[in-house]
Design an enzyme around this catalytic site. Structure first.
Site, PDB file in Angstrom:
ATOM      1  N   LYS A   1       0.859  -1.238  -0.148  1.00 15.60           N
ATOM      2  CA  LYS A   1       0.207   0.039  -0.041  1.00 15.60           C
ATOM      3  C   LYS A   1       0.989   1.205   0.116  1.00 15.60           C
ATOM      4  CE  LYS A   1      -2.284   1.768   3.602  1.00 15.60           C
ATOM      5  NZ  LYS A   1      -2.474   3.231   3.660  1.00 15.60           N
TER       6      LYS A   1
ATOM      7  N   ASP B   1      -3.242   4.303  -2.007  1.00 15.41           N
ATOM      8  CA  ASP B   1      -4.359   4.825  -0.994  1.00 15.41           C
ATOM      9  C   ASP B   1      -4.427   6.403  -1.101  1.00 15.41           C
ATOM     10  OD1 ASP B   1      -5.984   5.070   1.182  1.00 15.41           O
ATOM     11  OD2 ASP B   1      -4.478   4.541   2.510  1.00 15.41           O
TER      12      ASP B   1
ATOM     13  N   LYS C   1      -7.194   8.245  -1.649  1.00 16.88           N
ATOM     14  CA  LYS C   1      -8.549   8.973  -0.980  1.00 16.88           C
ATOM     15  C   LYS C   1      -9.093  10.196  -1.819  1.00 16.88           C
ATOM     16  CE  LYS C   1      -7.621   7.030   3.803  1.00 16.88           C
ATOM     17  NZ  LYS C   1      -6.406   6.707   3.710  1.00 16.88           N
TER      18      LYS C   1
ATOM     19  N   ASP D   1     -13.652  15.036  -4.485  1.00 13.33           N
ATOM     20  CA  ASP D   1     -13.513  16.228  -5.392  1.00 13.33           C
ATOM     21  C   ASP D   1     -14.747  16.260  -6.136  1.00 13.33           C
ATOM     22  OD1 ASP D   1     -12.916  18.829  -6.431  1.00 13.33           O
ATOM     23  OD2 ASP D   1     -10.764  18.523  -6.280  1.00 13.33           O
TER      24      ASP D   1
ATOM     25  N   THR E   1     -11.693   5.756  10.384  1.00 19.68           N
ATOM     26  CA  THR E   1     -11.934   5.152  11.860  1.00 19.68           C
ATOM     27  C   THR E   1     -11.434   6.143  12.757  1.00 19.68           C
ATOM     28  OG1 THR E   1      -9.800   4.248  11.492  1.00 19.68           O
ATOM     29  CG2 THR E   1     -11.810   2.741  11.412  1.00 19.68           C
TER      30      THR E   1
ATOM     31  N   ARG F   1       2.977  -1.361  10.864  1.00 18.06           N
ATOM     32  CA  ARG F   1       3.784  -1.086  11.679  1.00 18.06           C
ATOM     33  C   ARG F   1       4.110  -2.508  12.427  1.00 18.06           C
ATOM     34  NH1 ARG F   1       1.401   3.937  14.647  1.00 18.06           N
ATOM     35  NH2 ARG F   1      -0.288   2.680  13.670  1.00 18.06           N
TER      36      ARG F   1
HETATM   37  O1  C5P Z   1       0.699   0.540  11.188  1.00 16.31           O
HETATM   38  P1  C5P Z   1      -0.522   0.230  10.857  1.00 16.31           P
HETATM   39  O2  C5P Z   1      -1.008  -1.029  10.847  1.00 16.31           O
HETATM   40  O3  C5P Z   1      -1.511   0.804  11.876  1.00 16.31           O
HETATM   41  O4  C5P Z   1      -1.265   0.912   9.523  1.00 16.31           O
HETATM   42  C1  C5P Z   1      -1.985   0.615   9.051  1.00 16.31           C
HETATM   43  C2  C5P Z   1      -2.397   1.559   7.846  1.00 16.31           C
HETATM   44  O5  C5P Z   1      -3.826   1.556   7.461  1.00 16.31           O
HETATM   45  C3  C5P Z   1      -2.034   2.944   7.727  1.00 16.31           C
HETATM   46  O6  C5P Z   1      -1.614   3.265   6.393  1.00 16.31           O
HETATM   47  C4  C5P Z   1      -3.157   3.917   7.906  1.00 16.31           C
HETATM   48  O7  C5P Z   1      -2.959   5.002   7.332  1.00 16.31           O
HETATM   49  C5  C5P Z   1      -4.350   2.826   7.074  1.00 16.31           C
HETATM   50  N1  C5P Z   1      -5.547   3.131   7.626  1.00 16.31           N
HETATM   51  C6  C5P Z   1      -5.952   3.013   9.070  1.00 16.31           C
HETATM   52  N2  C5P Z   1      -7.422   3.228   9.354  1.00 16.31           N
HETATM   53  C7  C5P Z   1      -8.250   3.472   8.381  1.00 16.31           C
HETATM   54  C8  C5P Z   1      -7.770   3.820   7.263  1.00 16.31           C
HETATM   55  C9  C5P Z   1      -6.445   3.688   6.850  1.00 16.31           C
HETATM   56  O8  C5P Z   1      -5.173   2.558   9.902  1.00 16.31           O
HETATM   57  N3  C5P Z   1      -9.698   3.715   8.756  1.00 16.31           N
END
Ligand code: C5P
Length: 232
Positions: free
Chosen positions: A32, A59, A61, A64, A119, A211
């Protein structure tokens, strides 16, 4: 495309991203690319990662007026990515225009999925800032239904919402779910999390994991653990 683990490459630049991807000598994880990397490096980084053999979820998003989103999607379609996304809040008309823009002359196109309610937005913020007074769970399902009506392939949603989205929109409507953590791992700033095995059980189609893989001492082992738990 079947169930898969998508690795969120939330790195500030191409050098760190390639250093990370270089560790994967056998597998080519689905990657991603988010706004930070894309805005820092531009479309070239997408082409380079694609040329290395990775599938890409871009990603960005989009949100517009329909005409602008349609034209932007036509550009993204030319990058040969596998999944693109936009905000369902942009309306059904915007989502239909996006699909048109994304569809190549030969009829092929990347998958297009919609962000429902982020979220990071809770009930209180939604009511106060957006004047949306319905329960957030209903808003998420309503946006998912709009996305389906517009012809999109699925939504990004919390793993806790994936089951309901499938109930409302059908099993073929994709749910792409971030907020995934190993049972023995750090939750970090994510509030509502699921393990890869739980995400599999509730029927997520793709999990987005950042992460727990990118910050692991052994990212390849963490990725493999994730795939084993989620895909089996
Ligand atoms: O590091 P982590 O596993 O928390 O990363 C989750 C990824 O998913 C990040 O790129 C974050 O921006 C994305 N994301 C999220 N929650 C959302 C939409 C996207 O954590 N509702």
């Amino acid at each position: 495309m079947g169930k898969d683990v998508i690795v969120a490459c939330d790195f500030a630049g191409a050098a760190q991203t390639f250093a990370f991807l270089d560790r994967f000598t056998e597998e080519k994880p689905f990657v991603k690319i988010g706004m930070e990397l894309f805005y820092a490096e531009g479309p070239d980084v997408v082409r380079q990662i694609k040329a290395r053999g990775h599938k890409i979820f871009l990603d960005l998003k989009l949100h517009d007026i329909p005409n602008t989103v349609k034209k932007a999607m036509a550009v993204l379609s030319g990058l040969d990515v596998d999944i693109c996304n936009l905000h369902a809040a942009g309306t059904e008309a915007m989502m239909r225009a996006a699909l048109e823009g994304l569809t190549r002359p030969d009829g092929t196109r990347p998958l297009l999925i919609a962000v429902t309610q982020l979220t990071s937005t809770d009930q209180e913020a939604m009511e106060r800032d957006l004047l949306i007074r319905d329960p957030i769970a209903d808003v998420v399902l309503h946006y998912a239904e709009n996305a389906k009506k517009a012809g999109l392939d699925g939504v990004v949603c919390s793993p806790l919402e994936a089951e309901k989205v499938h109930d409302h929109c059908g099993k073929d409507f994709l749910t792409v779910t971030p907020g995934v953590r190993f049972a023995d791992g750090d939750v970090g700033d994510q509030k509502r999390v699921m393990t890869p095995a739980e995400a599999k059980r509730i029927g997520s189609d793709y999990i987005v994991v950042g992460r727990p893989i990118t910050a692991a001492a052994d990212p390849v082992a963490a990725y493999e653990r994730c795939v084993n738990e989620f895909v089996g």
